[in-house]
Enzyme design. Structure first.
Site, PDB file in Angstrom:
ATOM      1  CG  HIS A  64      16.072 -23.604 -50.106  1.00  0.00           C
ATOM      2  ND1 HIS A  64      14.855 -23.261 -49.563  1.00  0.00           N
ATOM      3  CD2 HIS A  64      15.793 -24.391 -51.175  1.00  0.00           C
ATOM      4  CE1 HIS A  64      13.886 -23.814 -50.259  1.00  0.00           C
ATOM      5  NE2 HIS A  64      14.430 -24.511 -51.249  1.00  0.00           N
ATOM      6  CG  LEU A 102      19.906 -28.604 -60.184  1.00  0.00           C
ATOM      7  CD1 LEU A 102      19.957 -28.119 -61.634  1.00  0.00           C
ATOM      8  CD2 LEU A 102      20.954 -27.872 -59.351  1.00  0.00           C
ATOM      9  CG  ASP A 103      16.259 -25.800 -54.455  1.00  0.00           C
ATOM     10  OD1 ASP A 103      16.143 -26.937 -53.982  1.00  0.00           O
ATOM     11  OD2 ASP A 103      16.841 -24.864 -53.876  1.00  0.00           O
ATOM     12  NE  ARG A 104       7.757 -26.091 -60.279  1.00  0.00           N
ATOM     13  CZ  ARG A 104       6.473 -26.421 -60.217  1.00  0.00           C
ATOM     14  NH1 ARG A 104       5.950 -26.826 -59.083  1.00  0.00           N
ATOM     15  NH2 ARG A 104       5.709 -26.346 -61.294  1.00  0.00           N
TER      16      ARG A 104
END
Length: 261
Positions: free
Chosen positions: A162, A53-55
């Site tokens: 993204h 998961l993105d930060r």
């Protein structure tokens, strides 16, 4: 501490807080608190990543407890056999449901991808969406006297970098708090008006086959305090009770206002 969503002898799922890195990275060498190390210390054993998961994104993060199980889970992700569901707050009104079918050019990091070919062709990307609720708030952001927002479910069929953030920006309904693809002026106004300084994207559910038993497995991750506060302000409290009432031990210290990878 980090909230456990599911655990057995083969795997564990946690509710990743917004602002946390999944694992140590040279992109932020000063960051000492990461999900993998935290979970390893909690369980007293090694854990293995199978997806990311993105930060700035919160929600369900699946970790394997052995390399063999990690390989099996990664195989499911690669074959798009894992159904992923997200919740997002977006700018503007959206109604109904639809499919965003819009190819995305690979986003390359200046350092991590410095040896990658800079002119890769766009890759297919599909994101079904469904509008759950909308609201207009008497808050002036920019030139408008009020602001409109939608609560969305997003279920990506592909896993481009993204992807959801870029797809919503493509629709002109960027996800609130997205500093890379969103509306920076609106983000600042939103933060000031609603005291919310994070990307409003939450991985709420993973549905998959258990890698060992084959039994269908559905794992949910509930909202953090920022989500709960905002849903109350917007009159959305009670709309999705399965994701309410989670309590964390305290601030992680890593939620840097709109400082997102």
């Amino acid at each position: 501490m980090i909230e456990l969503c599911y655990q057995d002898q083969y795997l564990v799922a946690v509710n990743k807080p917004a602002g946390w890195l999944v694992h140590r990275s040279w992109l932020d060498r000063k960051e000492k608190v990461v999900v993998m190390q935290t979970v390893r210390d909690m369980l007293g054993q090694h854990v293995f990543t199978v997806h990311r998961l993105d930060r700035p994104t919160s929600g369900v993060l699946l970790l394997a407890l052995s390399s063999d199980v990690a390989h099996r889970l990664a195989h499911q992700f690669e074959r798009h056999q894992v159904k992923k569901h997200y919740l997002a707050v977006t700018r503007g009104y959206l109604e109904g449901e639809g499919l965003i079918d819009y190819a995305l050019t690979p986003e390359l990091d200046k350092i991590a991808d410095k040896f990658a070919h800079p002119e890769k062709a766009p890759q297919p990307a599909q994101s079904p969406y469904h509008a759950l609720a909308r609201v207009e708030m008497p808050v002036a952001v920019g030139r408008y006297p009020s602001s409109r927002y939608s609560l969305m479910t997003l279920s990506p069929l592909t896993g481009r970098k993204h992807q959801l953030r870029r797809h919503m920006a493509h629709l002109r309904h960027p996800i609130i708090g997205d500093t890379t693809h969103g509306d920076l002026r609106h983000n600042r106004g939103f933060a000031a008006a609603f005291d919310c300084r994070r990307l409003m994207l939450h991985a709420c559910r993973l549905a998959l086959s258990h890698p060992v038993t084959g039994v269908p497995l559905v794992i949910d991750a509930r909202w953090d305090n920022s989500w709960q506060q905002l849903t109350r302000q917007f009159g959305w409290h009670g709309l999705l009770p399965a994701y309410e009432r989670v309590e964390f031990a305290g601030p992680s210290g890593q939620d840097k206002a709109f400082d997102q990878a």
